[in-house]
Design a protein around this motif. Structure first.
Motif, mmCIF file in Angstrom:
data_model
loop_
_atom_site.group_PDB
_atom_site.id
_atom_site.type_symbol
_atom_site.label_atom_id
_atom_site.label_comp_id
_atom_site.label_asym_id
_atom_site.label_seq_id
_atom_site.Cartn_x
_atom_site.Cartn_y
_atom_site.Cartn_z
ATOM 1 N N SER A 1 0.763 -1.240 -0.151
ATOM 2 C CA SER A 1 -0.206 -0.262 -0.440
ATOM 3 C C SER A 1 0.770 1.305 -0.871
ATOM 4 O O SER A 1 0.136 2.747 -0.649
ATOM 5 N N SER A 2 2.172 1.057 0.696
ATOM 6 C CA SER A 2 2.817 2.301 0.890
ATOM 7 C C SER A 2 3.958 2.964 -0.355
ATOM 8 O O SER A 2 3.306 3.856 -0.570
ATOM 9 N N LEU A 3 3.865 1.445 -0.984
ATOM 10 C CA LEU A 3 4.767 1.787 -2.511
ATOM 11 C C LEU A 3 3.660 1.822 -3.584
ATOM 12 O O LEU A 3 4.005 3.182 -4.285
ATOM 13 N N ALA A 4 2.092 1.705 -3.097
ATOM 14 C CA ALA A 4 1.139 2.479 -4.347
ATOM 15 C C ALA A 4 1.054 3.811 -3.809
ATOM 16 O O ALA A 4 1.284 4.791 -5.208
ATOM 17 N N HIS A 5 1.013 4.274 -3.204
ATOM 18 C CA HIS A 5 1.113 5.727 -2.969
ATOM 19 C C HIS A 5 2.177 6.910 -3.410
ATOM 20 O O HIS A 5 1.559 7.192 -3.679
ATOM 21 N N LYS A 6 3.229 5.606 -3.018
ATOM 22 C CA LYS A 6 4.558 6.643 -4.117
ATOM 23 C C LYS A 6 4.717 7.196 -4.986
ATOM 24 O O LYS A 6 4.741 7.889 -5.548
ATOM 25 N N ASP A 7 4.289 5.360 -5.193
ATOM 26 C CA ASP A 7 4.220 5.541 -6.858
ATOM 27 C C ASP A 7 3.022 6.282 -7.428
ATOM 28 O O ASP A 7 3.731 7.176 -8.485
ATOM 29 N N SER A 8 2.058 6.642 -6.380
ATOM 30 C CA SER A 8 1.272 7.514 -7.455
ATOM 31 C C SER A 8 1.652 8.862 -7.570
ATOM 32 O O SER A 8 1.319 10.024 -8.646
ATOM 33 N N MET A 9 2.453 9.655 -6.127
ATOM 34 C CA MET A 9 2.719 10.675 -5.957
ATOM 35 C C MET A 9 3.791 10.884 -7.352
ATOM 36 O O MET A 9 4.127 11.888 -7.503
ATOM 37 N N ARG A 10 4.737 10.250 -7.494
ATOM 38 C CA ARG A 10 5.586 10.012 -8.305
ATOM 39 C C ARG A 10 5.254 10.239 -9.599
ATOM 40 O O ARG A 10 5.438 11.374 -10.817
#
Length: 281
Positions: free
Chosen positions: A148-157
């Motif tokens: 979940s955290s990786l998906a959040h950071k990827d969407s922000m990137r």
């Protein structure tokens, strides 16, 4: 919602207006606390708003009633497994402490509830508490390496890359959770930060304007002083909730959820009006 979470979770499925497969469970497959009248994450933010109203003194209730309410609300918040809620609530509590609205008795209530819940997790979880669903959510706040955290950071990137290529925005209704209501959700790109959401749709200048407007409203609340305890409590509740939701906005597109923004801005409007009337009197 709290009763059905423990009693018959499956019965909630036909009551959900949204896609049950995506909303009844979080990214790791853990079931969320749900109420059929609310959207997927709104129970978490509703609990935050209610907790801050109680702590500010806007809800004039006795200590025993406040304790019972805190137990229920804190349990609801924990069972949503919403990390943005876990992180943002202390920001609102800190603001209430800084303006002197939290009384020692109410702080003791909040501390007692928190201590009891932590002890409950450790007691019933035993040696596996860190591996429990709730323990995993807290651990992910620190580790930031779960799916979940990786998906959040990827969407922000991805959002930042779009903003760099389109600094004046791509237009309203072309990015974010709102678009998923009209198109296939799997094909819709979104970001997990509301400032980025504003920037990607309407441009960098609009994003700075949004931040400045939020700061101006918050400062307008904090600079008001009233000798009327009810008015002061209302202003404190509005300021703390706006602060909390702004912090949530750094991790989720909070203003896409109807209940939080209706209650937040209703409280802000009432607080500004009440404090202005008191000052003129």
């Amino acid at each position: 919602g709290l009763i059905q979470y423990f009693w018959d979770y499956g019965r909630l499925i036909p009551l959900i207006g949204n896609d049950p497969n995506s909303n009844l469970y979080d990214a790791e497959g853990h079931r969320r606390l749900y109420s059929y009248s609310l959207n997927s994450l709104e129970p978490a933010y509703a609990a935050i708003i209610a907790i801050l109203i109680l702590l500010s003194g806007s809800a004039r209730v006795g200590l025993r009633t406040a304790l019972l309410c805190h137990v229920v609300l804190a349990t609801c918040l924990l069972l949503t497994y919403t990390r943005s809620g876990y992180l943002a609530l202390p920001a609102g509590i800190f603001l209430l402490c800084s303006i002197g609205l939290i009384q020692p008795r109410r702080m003791a209530v909040a501390g007692t509830v928190s201590l009891c819940l932590i002890c409950g997790v450790l007691l019933f979880g035993g040696g596996t508490a860190s591996r429990s669903t709730l323990g995993q959510r807290f651990q992910s706040i620190i580790s930031q390496n779960d799916d979940s955290s990786l998906a959040h950071k990827d969407s922000m990137r991805r959002a930042v890359q779009t903003i760099v290529s389109e600094p004046f925005g791509i237009g309203l209704g072309k990015y974010g959770a709102g678009v998923a209501r009209f198109f296939d959700p799997s094909e819709v790109q979104s970001t997990e930060n509301w400032v980025l959401q504003v920037a990607i749709q309407t441009g960098v200048i609009a994003a700075f304007t949004f931040v400045a407007l939020t700061a101006t409203i918050l400062w307008s609340l904090l600079r008001r002083r009233s000798r009327d305890v009810h008015c002061a409590a209302l202003v404190g509740a509005a300021a703390s909730i706006l602060t909390t939701m702004t912090v949530v906005g750094m991790m989720a597109t909070i203003w896409d959820y109807h209940l939080p923004y209706v209650y937040t801005w209703a409280l802000v409007g009432m607080a500004l009006r009440a404090s202005g009337t008191r000052d003129s009197d």
